[in-house]
Every structure is written in structure tokens, then in C-alpha cells.
Design a protein around this motif. Structure first.
Motif, mmCIF file in Angstrom:
data_model
loop_
_atom_site.group_PDB
_atom_site.id
_atom_site.type_symbol
_atom_site.label_atom_id
_atom_site.label_comp_id
_atom_site.label_asym_id
_atom_site.label_seq_id
_atom_site.Cartn_x
_atom_site.Cartn_y
_atom_site.Cartn_z
ATOM 1 N N TRP A 11 0.763 -1.232 -0.194
ATOM 2 C CA TRP A 11 -0.397 0.235 0.380
ATOM 3 C C TRP A 11 0.901 1.361 0.270
ATOM 4 O O TRP A 11 1.711 1.018 1.019
ATOM 5 C CB TRP A 11 -0.804 -0.014 1.073
ATOM 6 N N SER A 12 0.546 2.103 -0.893
ATOM 7 C CA SER A 12 0.855 3.123 -0.913
ATOM 8 C C SER A 12 0.209 4.298 -2.018
ATOM 9 O O SER A 12 -0.780 4.054 -2.401
ATOM 10 C CB SER A 12 2.158 3.281 -1.856
ATOM 11 N N ARG A 13 0.254 6.075 -1.353
ATOM 12 C CA ARG A 13 -0.315 6.859 -2.042
ATOM 13 C C ARG A 13 -0.450 5.880 -3.553
ATOM 14 O O ARG A 13 -1.367 7.131 -4.156
ATOM 15 C CB ARG A 13 -0.787 8.029 -0.951
ATOM 16 N N GLU A 16 -3.496 4.609 -4.432
ATOM 17 C CA GLU A 16 -4.931 4.977 -4.259
ATOM 18 C C GLU A 16 -5.853 5.718 -5.544
ATOM 19 O O GLU A 16 -5.118 5.788 -6.444
ATOM 20 C CB GLU A 16 -4.562 6.412 -3.362
ATOM 21 N N GLU A 176 0.648 16.864 -1.239
ATOM 22 C CA GLU A 176 1.210 15.772 -0.601
ATOM 23 C C GLU A 176 0.916 16.198 0.939
ATOM 24 O O GLU A 176 1.499 16.900 0.992
ATOM 25 C CB GLU A 176 2.241 15.385 -0.686
ATOM 26 N N SER A 180 -0.318 9.996 6.690
ATOM 27 C CA SER A 180 -1.014 9.247 6.909
ATOM 28 C C SER A 180 -1.914 8.620 7.685
ATOM 29 O O SER A 180 -1.424 9.011 9.054
ATOM 30 C CB SER A 180 -0.594 8.084 5.426
ATOM 31 N N GLU A 185 1.359 2.846 5.751
ATOM 32 C CA GLU A 185 1.448 4.035 4.762
ATOM 33 C C GLU A 185 3.493 3.363 4.682
ATOM 34 O O GLU A 185 4.297 2.922 5.084
ATOM 35 C CB GLU A 185 2.030 4.882 4.386
ATOM 36 N N ARG A 192 2.804 11.743 -6.375
ATOM 37 C CA ARG A 192 1.291 11.017 -6.871
ATOM 38 C C ARG A 192 1.398 12.010 -8.114
ATOM 39 O O ARG A 192 1.325 11.543 -9.817
ATOM 40 C CB ARG A 192 0.537 11.760 -6.802
#
Ligand SMILES: Nc1nc2c(c(=O)[nH]1)N[C@H]1C(S)=C(S)[C@@H](COP(=O)(O)O)O[C@H]1N2
Ligand SMILES: [Mo]
Length: 384
Positions: A11-13, A16, A176, A180, A185, A192
Motif C-alpha cells: 500500500w502507498s498513496r 490510491e 501531498e 497519512s 504507509e 503522485r
């Protein structure tokens, strides 16, 4: 022993919805464009058309097919980034509860179909543009059939995901978050914004590569264009005479063009054709591969030729090439194309006689007609 929680492995942003929905939006736009322009191309090439495909504007097919290939090429990097953005979801543990599980399986199946159909469309389209056919099925029929599967699965996917998409697109990806809400994370090494810029940049490169097959000043920078845009008399060659097994002997002094209508048949030599009233038209060759080029064609109007055998103006014409094999050795010129005064049996290009590779002694050139149907090395025109 407790199994590792796969939900949290990668999982990382970057994975998403804020990222995947943005890239997905462009995948959707590209697929929408390719689908609509693909329908146009398919219709233009259909054997019989209940509503005739229009002959105007002359540049119509050039535009729609250019868009088709540009959007399809742009969709390749976008789809890859989209798949990368969502792949950790593949490892999510399915729900336990029966109803939820069924829904989950249905969703996974529909996504599987969508991904498979999308990959099929983009790869066969790219390979067709590169004239590489490592398969035995008909490109056009399968590319067309799977397009419906892809677009159907895409519409379903968007409908199901609409709430998620809406929320994700409302999020600001430029800022950013400092920290989180999730303690697990994995801190990504790029932002992103970088991922999105990279995806859009790669897509733009695909568009430029396609446009390079049409827009002269772009040709020099379009290292990925499948055709260089250069060829004898300023127009690229798709299939050469040699590849079509048309020889100098076929096109020499013994060459005759046969015009046929019922029992009426006359044959004309190239010199006879040159004696008939000549006309000049600026018309593009617009290939399904996405490239196009305008030529200044001169020759005899097809309708003038057919009048020589008293053919009525409202009939389709069968066009036969000296090329013996291949799908394009015989094509149908629909009645409205045959009647259009811009439709020529061209004898010359750029003020010179056609080169053999451009279809000498004569070829069809008609407005708003797919390149594949602009038949070269014509030897027979017959009323159907
Ligand atoms: N007889 C014959 N005509 C043909 C073809 C062919 O393979 N055989 N190729 C078509 C295709 S796909 C295109 S795009 C145009 C290209 O014309 P050009 O080579 O003169 O540019 O010719 C068309 N005419
Ligand atoms: Mo073509």
C-alpha cells in the motif's frame, strides 16, 4: 501461524483512487474516441451500407482515422500506468460473507474481461499499424468484435465505480499530505504528480508519433511513426508493386483497362485513357494505420469512364486490381463515390505519371475513402 495481511503489503498513496481515477479518466476518453472513430472506419469499409458513407468532407476519414490511431496509441501508456496503480488490489483478501463474496467475484470477472479486451484491442491495433500479423484470424473482424466487449465492460466498470471515481477526482493531488491516516504507509519515492505527469507525457508522445505520419513538420521528431511520411511523388507507399506481385510486364504496352456493364465491354490502353478529358484533384490517401498525405492527382473521372459503357450513375462499381491475391485486390466503389466528380481513375500524381508503386498505369482515388480501398493497378471496372 497468522498469514501475512496482503491488504497491507504494497500500500502507498500512488496506488490510491486519486491516481488511478485520473489516469482512468484519460483511458476512458481515449477508448471512447477509438470506439466511435473505429465504428466510422468499420462502416466505411463495410461491403454493403444501408446509408451510403458520405464523400464529403474529403478529409473526414483522414481526421477520424488519425484520431483513432492517436487515441489508441496514447491509451497504451495510460492503460499500463492505470494497471500499475490498481494492481495491489489484486492481492486484497476476498470478503467472507456469501453475498459480498459473490459481488466481489462478479466485479473481478468484469474487470478481467475489461483488461483482456483492452489489451487485445491496443496490441492488435498497434501490430496492424506496424503491418505485423503473427495471428491467423481476421484483424478487422476481431478488432471490431472485441471493441464492443471492451466498451461494454468499460461502461459497466465506470457505472459501478462512479462514487469512488467522483470522490477521487474531487481530491487535490497537487498537495501531498504530510502524514497519512494509515500507519502502514510505504512512503513512495516519487510524488503522485510525477506519476501523473509521466503518464500524460507518455500519452502525448504517442499522439505526436501518430501525428508525425500526417503533419509534415512533426515527421522529423516522430521517431515512433510507423511510416516516415516520405515516398515517391511526396506520398508514402503502403504496399509496393513487388509485394503485390505486379510486374513491369503486366503494366507495359499490353496493358488494357476493361470497362464492363452487362454485355457492354470496352478495353482501353493507357494511351487511350490519356486521350480522355483529364481532371486534377487534391485528395488525401488516409491509411487505417493512421498516416495520411495529400496528393495532387490527375486522371479521368470514374463517372466519365462508366458513361462510355452506358452505365447508370446509381450503381456500385467493382474495382479489380492486377494484384491477384489479397483482400484488397478487388474492392467495391459505392454508387455515391462513383458519381462524385472528384473520384478519379488517376494516371498521374504531382504532375508526373504515377510511379509503379503508386499504382501505374492507373489507380482509384476518391474523396473521404479509406486508404485500403484506393485500389492500385486497376484493370477492370464493372457495374454491379
Ligand atoms: N491493389 C492494391 N491497392 C492498394 C493496396 C494494396 O495492397 N493493393 N493498399 C492500399 C492501402 S492499405 C493504402 S493506405 C493505399 C496507399 O497508397 P500508396 O501506396 O499509393 O500511398 O493504397 C491502397 N491500394
Ligand atoms: Mo492502408
Amino acid at each position: 501461524m497468522k498469514p501475512p495481511d496482503l491488504n497491507e503489503v504494497t500500500w502507498s498513496r500512488l496506488h490510491e483512487p486519486a491516481v488511478s481515477a485520473r489516469v482512468g479518466r484519460w483511458v476512458g476518453i481515449c477508448f471512447g474516441i477509438t470506439f466511435l472513430t473505429g465504428l466510422i472506419s468499420h462502416y466505411a469499409q463495410a461491403g454493403s451500407q444501408p446509408v451510403p458513407f458520405p464523400t464529403s468532407p474529403a478529409w473526414g476519414y483522414r481526421l477520424t482515422q488519425g484520431l483513432h490511431v492517436a487515441a489508441g496509441t496514447a491509451a497504451i501508456p495510460l492503460l499500463l500506468v492505470k494497471l500499475w496503480a490498481v494492481y495491489p488490489r489484486l492481492f486484497h483478501r476476498p470478503p467472507r460473507e456469501r453475498r459480498a463474496l459473490l459481488l466481489h467475484v462478479a466485479e473481478r470477472l468484469s474487470i478481467g474481461v475489461l483488461v483482456a479486451a483492452a489489451i487485445f484491442e491496443l496490441s492488435t491495433g498497434l501490430m496492424n499499424a506496424a503491418q505485423w500479423y503473427p495471428w491467423s484470424f481476421s484483424f478487422r473482424a476481431s478488432h471490431y468484435a472485441i471493441a464492443w466487449v471492451a466498451i461494454g465492460a468499460l461502461v459497466l466498470h465506470i457505472a459501478v465505480k462512479l462514487p469512488v471515481i467522483r470522490a477521487a477526482l474531487g481530491e487535490d493531488v497537487r498537495r501531498e499530505p504530510e502524514s497519512s491516516e494509515r500507519s502502514d504507509e510505504v512512503k513512495p519515492s516519487v510524488s503522485r504528480r510525477t506519476v501523473l505527469t509521466g503518464a500524460y507525457g507518455a500519452a502525448l508522445l504517442g499522439v505526436l508519433a501518430t501525428a508525425g505520419g500526417t503533419v509534415p513538420w512533426l515527421r522529423r521528431v516522430s521517431v515512433f511513426a510507423v511510416r516516415s511520411g516520405e515516398g515517391p511523388q511526396g506520398v508514402p507507399i503502403n504496399r509496393t508493386a513487388q509485394a503485390a506481385a505486379v510486374t513491369e510486364a503486366d503494366t507495359g504496352a499490353s496493358y488494357r483497362l476493361v470497362l464492363a456493364h452487362g454485355g457492354n465491354e470496352i478495353s482501353l490502353s493507357r494511351a487511350d485513357l490519356e486521350e480522355l478529358p483529364q481532371h486534377t484533384e487534391d485528395l488525401p490517401i488516409a491509411c487505417v494505420e493512421g498516416w495520411s498525405a495529400t496528393g495532387t492527382w490527375s486522371g479521368v473521372r470514374v463517372r466519365d469512364l462508366m458513361a462510355l459503357v452506358d452505365a447508370p450513375a446509381d450503381r456500385d462499381i467493382s474495382v479489380e486490381s492486377m494484384q491477384r491475391r489479397g483482400a484488397f485486390s478487388r474492392t467495391v466503389l459505392p454508387a455515391n463515390f462513383a458519381a462524385d466528380e472528384r473520384t478519379l481513375l488517376a494516371l498521374g500524381l504531382s504532375g508526373e505519371p504515377l510511379t509503379l508503386d503508386h499504382g501505374y498505369p492507373c489507380r482509384i482515388i476518391a474523396p473521404n475513402r479509406p486508404g485500403v480501398l484506393q485500389t492500385k493497378w486497376v484493370q477492370r471496372l464493372e457495374v454491379i
